[in-house]
Design a protein around this motif. Sequence first.
Motif, PDB file in Angstrom:
ATOM      1  N   GLU A   1       0.845  -1.197   0.000  1.00 10.17           N
ATOM      2  CA  GLU A   1       0.000   0.000   0.000  1.00 10.17           C
ATOM      3  C   GLU A   1       0.877   1.241   0.000  1.00 10.17           C
ATOM      4  O   GLU A   1       1.738   1.411   0.863  1.00 10.17           O
TER       5      GLU A   1
ATOM      6  N   TYR B   1       0.755   5.017   0.792  1.00 12.17           N
ATOM      7  CA  TYR B   1      -0.164   5.887   1.534  1.00 12.17           C
ATOM      8  C   TYR B   1       0.490   7.232   1.847  1.00 12.17           C
ATOM      9  O   TYR B   1       1.696   7.432   1.668  1.00 12.17           O
TER      10      TYR B   1
ATOM     11  N   CYS C   1      -3.753  11.428   4.475  1.00 12.82           N
ATOM     12  CA  CYS C   1      -4.861  10.916   3.666  1.00 12.82           C
ATOM     13  C   CYS C   1      -5.958  10.300   4.529  1.00 12.82           C
ATOM     14  O   CYS C   1      -5.722   9.337   5.265  1.00 12.82           O
TER      15      CYS C   1
ATOM     16  N   CYS D   1      -6.698   6.649   3.715  1.00 10.06           N
ATOM     17  CA  CYS D   1      -5.625   5.774   4.230  1.00 10.06           C
ATOM     18  C   CYS D   1      -5.847   5.491   5.717  1.00 10.06           C
ATOM     19  O   CYS D   1      -5.632   4.363   6.184  1.00 10.06           O
TER      20      CYS D   1
ATOM     21  N   GLU E   1      -6.428   1.789   7.532  1.00  7.41           N
ATOM     22  CA  GLU E   1      -5.378   1.270   8.419  1.00  7.41           C
ATOM     23  C   GLU E   1      -5.815   0.104   9.309  1.00  7.41           C
ATOM     24  O   GLU E   1      -5.149  -0.945   9.332  1.00  7.41           O
TER      25      GLU E   1
ATOM     26  N   LYS F   1       3.278  -1.763   3.646  1.00  3.44           N
ATOM     27  CA  LYS F   1       2.873  -0.386   3.347  1.00  3.44           C
ATOM     28  C   LYS F   1       4.112   0.498   3.273  1.00  3.44           C
ATOM     29  O   LYS F   1       5.154   0.198   3.871  1.00  3.44           O
TER      30      LYS F   1
ATOM     31  N   ASP G   1       5.120   4.861   3.150  1.00  2.64           N
ATOM     32  CA  ASP G   1       4.736   6.271   3.147  1.00  2.64           C
ATOM     33  C   ASP G   1       5.314   6.887   1.876  1.00  2.64           C
ATOM     34  O   ASP G   1       6.508   7.158   1.780  1.00  2.64           O
TER      35      ASP G   1
ATOM     36  N   TYR H   1      -3.924   8.319  -3.242  1.00  2.00           N
ATOM     37  CA  TYR H   1      -3.739   7.608  -1.973  1.00  2.00           C
ATOM     38  C   TYR H   1      -5.074   7.112  -1.440  1.00  2.00           C
ATOM     39  O   TYR H   1      -6.050   7.848  -1.440  1.00  2.00           O
ATOM     40  N   PRO H   2      -5.121   5.856  -0.975  1.00  2.00           N
ATOM     41  CA  PRO H   2      -4.040   4.871  -1.099  1.00  2.00           C
ATOM     42  C   PRO H   2      -4.017   4.237  -2.491  1.00  2.00           C
ATOM     43  O   PRO H   2      -5.046   4.113  -3.142  1.00  2.00           O
TER      44      PRO H   2
END
Length: 247
Positions: free
Chosen positions: A146, A148, A152, A155, A159, A179, A181, A197-198
């Motif tokens: 993912e 992200y 966001c 996002c 989570e 994941k 960033d 995003y995502p």
Amino acid sequence: YQRRVHGGKPVMKVLIDVDFKNNKKHMDFFLNRFKKAAKVYPEFNFAIADKTEFQSDKDRFGLTGKEPNQLVIENFGTQEKFKYSGTKFSLETVKDFAQQYKDKKLQPYIKSEPIPAPSKPGEVAVVVGQNFNDIVLDTTKDVLIEFYAPWCGHCKQLEPKYKELAKAFKGVDSVVIAKIDATANEVAHPAYKASGYPTIYFAPANNKNNPIKYNGQREVTDMKKWVEEKASISIIKKDKKKKKKKD
């Protein structure tokens, strides 16, 4: 745009305080050395950039502005970036930098957070720029990654479900739920780009150069079913293997 402007050539540039009006001698120092280097290395384009006006360049190369020599190379075709590690700017350092690039002796600069501790079974693996290849491009694993952004809203909603998805694959050695960033880390591979995003990709173990984008519902059951369908390695849980041995 950059590829058209530079004709596909890698660009070597130095970021300095540009002032042709009040400090022509200073500017000529850089211009003359680039002109001489261009005769030896015509396969490069050479440029001088104002470090105040081109703040985005400093950010992309991870420059603080305190470096004694802000000399860089950028290849817009491969999207690779390189920083010169020396402290002085001279004709010899420019030529040395160009030759190291030609000889493929330079390591590309990748924007990255520090590499975190390895994730535990059933946890979401945290990927950064420096370990992306080791985790996502691991040819022994099917990886769901993912991209992200911390700010966001979608996002943040995803989570807890994404954590639950990772738990659902606890004990499955062949599947990694991960994941990254995307605002703090770069990915050099051209096939892995965040369009928003995502953005979620499935990177099958047997075809890392062609990840599959996930466009389904962001619910645990939907994502789990999709990963199982796309898996290139048979999904076997550890606990099931143990039961078979007992039988």
